[in-house]
Design an enzyme around this catalytic site. Sequence first.
Site, PDB file in Angstrom:
ATOM      1  N   GLU A 156       5.474  22.247 -35.176  1.00  0.00           N
ATOM      2  CA  GLU A 156       6.820  21.861 -34.758  1.00  0.00           C
ATOM      3  C   GLU A 156       6.924  21.641 -33.261  1.00  0.00           C
ATOM      4  O   GLU A 156       6.276  22.324 -32.473  1.00  0.00           O
ATOM      5  CB  GLU A 156       7.808  22.956 -35.164  1.00  0.00           C
ATOM      6  CG  GLU A 156       8.010  22.977 -36.653  1.00  0.00           C
ATOM      7  CD  GLU A 156       8.414  24.331 -37.148  1.00  0.00           C
ATOM      8  OE1 GLU A 156       7.572  25.240 -37.093  1.00  0.00           O
ATOM      9  OE2 GLU A 156       9.558  24.476 -37.573  1.00  0.00           O
ATOM     10  N   CYS A 194       0.816  32.009 -35.196  1.00  0.00           N
ATOM     11  CA  CYS A 194       0.483  32.800 -34.001  1.00  0.00           C
ATOM     12  C   CYS A 194      -0.114  34.127 -34.461  1.00  0.00           C
ATOM     13  O   CYS A 194       0.409  34.747 -35.388  1.00  0.00           O
ATOM     14  CB  CYS A 194       1.732  33.061 -33.161  1.00  0.00           C
ATOM     15  SG  CYS A 194       1.396  34.055 -31.685  1.00  0.00           S
ATOM     16  N   GLY A 243       2.852  29.693 -31.334  1.00  0.00           N
ATOM     17  CA  GLY A 243       1.541  30.038 -30.802  1.00  0.00           C
ATOM     18  C   GLY A 243       1.555  30.710 -29.448  1.00  0.00           C
ATOM     19  O   GLY A 243       2.544  30.709 -28.731  1.00  0.00           O
ATOM     20  N   GLU A 244       0.418  31.321 -29.137  1.00  0.00           N
ATOM     21  CA  GLU A 244       0.217  31.997 -27.861  1.00  0.00           C
ATOM     22  C   GLU A 244      -0.745  31.123 -27.035  1.00  0.00           C
ATOM     23  O   GLU A 244      -1.950  31.096 -27.300  1.00  0.00           O
ATOM     24  CB  GLU A 244      -0.363  33.399 -28.121  1.00  0.00           C
ATOM     25  CG  GLU A 244      -0.904  34.111 -26.919  1.00  0.00           C
ATOM     26  CD  GLU A 244       0.017  34.113 -25.705  1.00  0.00           C
ATOM     27  OE1 GLU A 244       1.208  34.445 -25.820  1.00  0.00           O
ATOM     28  OE2 GLU A 244      -0.470  33.751 -24.609  1.00  0.00           O
ATOM     29  N   CYS A 297       9.852  21.133 -26.034  1.00  0.00           N
ATOM     30  CA  CYS A 297       9.199  22.416 -26.325  1.00  0.00           C
ATOM     31  C   CYS A 297       8.101  22.144 -27.348  1.00  0.00           C
ATOM     32  O   CYS A 297       8.370  21.625 -28.432  1.00  0.00           O
ATOM     33  CB  CYS A 297      10.225  23.403 -26.886  1.00  0.00           C
ATOM     34  SG  CYS A 297       9.497  24.961 -27.421  1.00  0.00           S
ATOM     35  N   SER A 310       6.379  36.911 -21.146  1.00  0.00           N
ATOM     36  CA  SER A 310       7.334  37.520 -22.075  1.00  0.00           C
ATOM     37  C   SER A 310       7.238  39.029 -21.951  1.00  0.00           C
ATOM     38  O   SER A 310       6.293  39.639 -22.445  1.00  0.00           O
ATOM     39  CB  SER A 310       6.988  37.100 -23.515  1.00  0.00           C
ATOM     40  OG  SER A 310       7.290  35.735 -23.698  1.00  0.00           O
ATOM     41  N   LEU A 311       8.191  39.631 -21.274  1.00  0.00           N
ATOM     42  CA  LEU A 311       8.082  41.065 -20.969  1.00  0.00           C
ATOM     43  C   LEU A 311       8.778  41.939 -22.024  1.00  0.00           C
ATOM     44  O   LEU A 311       8.166  42.820 -22.604  1.00  0.00           O
ATOM     45  CB  LEU A 311       8.681  41.317 -19.576  1.00  0.00           C
ATOM     46  CG  LEU A 311       8.161  42.557 -18.862  1.00  0.00           C
ATOM     47  CD1 LEU A 311       6.677  42.447 -18.578  1.00  0.00           C
ATOM     48  CD2 LEU A 311       8.940  42.782 -17.560  1.00  0.00           C
ATOM     49  N   SER A 368       4.313  29.829 -21.587  1.00  0.00           N
ATOM     50  CA  SER A 368       4.837  31.183 -21.774  1.00  0.00           C
ATOM     51  C   SER A 368       3.813  32.026 -22.529  1.00  0.00           C
ATOM     52  O   SER A 368       3.320  31.626 -23.577  1.00  0.00           O
ATOM     53  CB  SER A 368       6.146  31.117 -22.567  1.00  0.00           C
ATOM     54  OG  SER A 368       6.539  32.416 -22.952  1.00  0.00           O
ATOM     55  N   CYS A 401       4.608  39.535 -32.862  1.00  0.00           N
ATOM     56  CA  CYS A 401       5.746  40.252 -32.283  1.00  0.00           C
ATOM     57  C   CYS A 401       6.768  40.518 -33.389  1.00  0.00           C
ATOM     58  O   CYS A 401       7.017  39.672 -34.242  1.00  0.00           O
ATOM     59  CB  CYS A 401       6.384  39.442 -31.157  1.00  0.00           C
ATOM     60  SG  CYS A 401       5.246  39.110 -29.814  1.00  0.00           S
ATOM     61  N   ASN A 448      17.518  35.791 -31.404  1.00  0.00           N
ATOM     62  CA  ASN A 448      17.926  34.956 -32.533  1.00  0.00           C
ATOM     63  C   ASN A 448      17.522  35.686 -33.803  1.00  0.00           C
ATOM     64  O   ASN A 448      16.343  35.948 -34.015  1.00  0.00           O
ATOM     65  CB  ASN A 448      17.217  33.596 -32.477  1.00  0.00           C
ATOM     66  CG  ASN A 448      17.661  32.785 -31.279  1.00  0.00           C
ATOM     67  OD1 ASN A 448      18.837  32.605 -31.050  1.00  0.00           O
ATOM     68  ND2 ASN A 448      16.704  32.331 -30.487  1.00  0.00           N
ATOM     69  N   CYS A 474       9.786  37.950 -34.076  1.00  0.00           N
ATOM     70  CA  CYS A 474       9.506  36.514 -34.047  1.00  0.00           C
ATOM     71  C   CYS A 474       9.057  36.003 -35.417  1.00  0.00           C
ATOM     72  O   CYS A 474       8.128  36.544 -36.017  1.00  0.00           O
ATOM     73  CB  CYS A 474       8.425  36.237 -33.002  1.00  0.00           C
ATOM     74  SG  CYS A 474       7.877  34.518 -32.963  1.00  0.00           S
ATOM     75  N   CYS A 517      14.298  29.758 -30.134  1.00  0.00           N
ATOM     76  CA  CYS A 517      13.134  30.603 -29.857  1.00  0.00           C
ATOM     77  C   CYS A 517      12.871  31.551 -31.015  1.00  0.00           C
ATOM     78  O   CYS A 517      13.777  32.239 -31.462  1.00  0.00           O
ATOM     79  CB  CYS A 517      13.371  31.478 -28.629  1.00  0.00           C
ATOM     80  SG  CYS A 517      13.656  30.576 -27.136  1.00  0.00           S
TER      81      CYS A 517
HETATM   82  N1  SAH Z   1       3.771  33.091 -27.579  1.00  0.00           N
HETATM   83  C1  SAH Z   1       4.400  32.831 -26.342  1.00  0.00           C
HETATM   84  C2  SAH Z   1       5.178  31.542 -26.335  1.00  0.00           C
HETATM   85  C3  SAH Z   1       5.980  31.197 -27.556  1.00  0.00           C
HETATM   86  S1  SAH Z   1       7.357  32.218 -27.900  1.00  0.00           S
HETATM   87  C4  SAH Z   1       5.263  33.982 -25.916  1.00  0.00           C
HETATM   88  O1  SAH Z   1       5.519  34.875 -26.728  1.00  0.00           O
HETATM   89  O2  SAH Z   1       5.652  34.011 -24.754  1.00  0.00           O
HETATM   90  C5  SAH Z   1       8.559  31.650 -26.702  1.00  0.00           C
HETATM   91  C6  SAH Z   1       9.623  32.694 -26.364  1.00  0.00           C
HETATM   92  O3  SAH Z   1      10.469  32.912 -27.505  1.00  0.00           O
HETATM   93  C7  SAH Z   1       9.036  34.051 -25.976  1.00  0.00           C
HETATM   94  O4  SAH Z   1       9.596  34.552 -24.792  1.00  0.00           O
HETATM   95  C8  SAH Z   1       9.440  34.894 -27.163  1.00  0.00           C
HETATM   96  O5  SAH Z   1       9.550  36.237 -26.836  1.00  0.00           O
HETATM   97  C9  SAH Z   1      10.748  34.296 -27.566  1.00  0.00           C
HETATM   98  N2  SAH Z   1      11.178  34.688 -28.917  1.00  0.00           N
HETATM   99  C10 SAH Z   1      10.413  34.941 -29.997  1.00  0.00           C
HETATM  100  N3  SAH Z   1      11.170  35.309 -31.055  1.00  0.00           N
HETATM  101  C11 SAH Z   1      12.464  35.285 -30.643  1.00  0.00           C
HETATM  102  C12 SAH Z   1      13.720  35.565 -31.268  1.00  0.00           C
HETATM  103  N4  SAH Z   1      13.790  35.916 -32.550  1.00  0.00           N
HETATM  104  N5  SAH Z   1      14.822  35.419 -30.532  1.00  0.00           N
HETATM  105  C13 SAH Z   1      14.772  35.057 -29.230  1.00  0.00           C
HETATM  106  N6  SAH Z   1      13.612  34.782 -28.588  1.00  0.00           N
HETATM  107  C14 SAH Z   1      12.469  34.906 -29.271  1.00  0.00           C
HETATM  108 FE1  SF4 Z   2       3.475  34.739 -30.980  1.00  0.00          FE
HETATM  109 FE2  SF4 Z   2       5.155  34.416 -28.907  1.00  0.00          FE
HETATM  110 FE3  SF4 Z   2       6.093  34.794 -31.420  1.00  0.00          FE
HETATM  111 FE4  SF4 Z   2       4.947  36.808 -30.114  1.00  0.00          FE
HETATM  112  S1  SF4 Z   2       6.830  35.751 -29.555  1.00  0.00           S
HETATM  113  S2  SF4 Z   2       4.542  36.221 -32.254  1.00  0.00           S
HETATM  114  S3  SF4 Z   2       3.334  35.763 -28.994  1.00  0.00           S
HETATM  115  S4  SF4 Z   2       4.903  33.049 -30.701  1.00  0.00           S
END
Ligand code: SAH
Ligand code: SF4
Length: 365
Positions: A89, A109, A160-161, A102, A215-216, A192, A113, A291, A116, A333
């Site tokens: 996507e 991935c 993806g990461e 984006c 992503s902290l 990111s 997390c 989200n 996500c 996101c």
């Molecule tokens: N894998 C990388 C980049 C893709 S995710 C990363 O994690 O940074 C892009 C952003 O979307 C990240 O900051 C992630 O924490 C955020 N994200 C993931 N799931 C989300 C959710 N359910 N609601 C809001 N942001 C989210």
């Molecule tokens: Fe992968 Fe980023 Fe989602 Fe974490 S937030 S599972 S690193 S895509």
Amino acid sequence: MVGLLGLDADELAALLGAELPRYRARQLYHAIYRQRVADLEAITPLPLELRRKLAATYRVGLPEIERYYESADGTRRYLLRLEDQRTVEAVFMPGATHATLCISTQVGCPVGCRFCMTGALGLERNLTAGEIVGQVIVLMREHNLRPEEQRINLVMMGQGEPLLNLPNVLKATRLLADPEGVGLSLRRMTLSTVGIIPKIHELAQAEIRPKLAISLHATTDELRRRLVPVARKYPLGELLEACRHYPLRSWERLTFEYVLIRGVNDSDADARRLVKLIGQLRATVNLIPLNPGPGIPYEPPTADRVAAFQAIVQRSLPCFIRKSRGQDIYAACGQLRRMVLEEGNQACGAISTLANLSTNRTMPE
Ligand code: SAH
Ligand code: SF4
């Protein structure tokens, strides 16, 4: 047939062979990356015979638009089909002053997390450099975007990461930033990462690299490990040490992303700890209210908490709230991949809304 997308000018020249003059390779390169030609036979500056010869063995290799979903806010989420029939996507977000693209760097991935949807799926495979560039070219072509005329922001924040696919991400970045080719500005490209420390060091060595966003999400190791399981290997202290030593270019700031989750990491004390951790860095903070989604065991924060959190951080660092675009089409996101999952799951409650979206708002086949 072999796709040419992803090859740089030298590689294309090598492919054409020594007997052809170098400018033929440049023409081919220009047609693929600047003119976004989808069919090798259509590259008219090349002699007909050469075009036919190329087309017999190769193709450009752009991903195909399987369908798209359009949000009420103008965001469009594309489902793109790759050569091996897997889908990935990419999201287009229009704006008054700039467009944002984006894109994904992996199918799925592996990081997992807890908040996500993409992570829930696991990793299917890395994308090639050509598949990463291909998403950008398809979006630019569909929306008639011209880097010389308008600001185009590119974020590698889809599925993806990116740092777990670094060689392909870097090659794609070189192709995307080449003024002779796609022509995007490096200053408007951001990658990111969840914080894979050794790969942050590797990224720092690359001459042509996107900006870095981390992503902290948490200010203690205990919580971060819970939200981002891979953080077990990369403690906060070491991650921030890598950030302190990261060689920022004169025009660059680090970005920290922080997904706000109700009652989990959204208190005043969290905000103050965040400032203590990163307040001295040349950085910007992006707060992303969670989200929600099926299977995600967390709730979005209240509007009051978001505002209070921002107010505390803002005293020390620029701090923005990222608007979630395209939530109604699951383009926001962490939601990518959700549609693909749900479409295969007839028992899912959300399916009727989704079916409406797919019949009313997708592109005709
Ligand atoms: N894998 C990388 C980049 C893709 S995710 C990363 O994690 O940074 C892009 C952003 O979307 C990240 O900051 C992630 O924490 C955020 N994200 C993931 N799931 C989300 C959710 N359910 N609601 C809001 N942001 C989210
Ligand atoms: Fe992968 Fe980023 Fe989602 Fe974490 S937030 S599972 S690193 S895509």
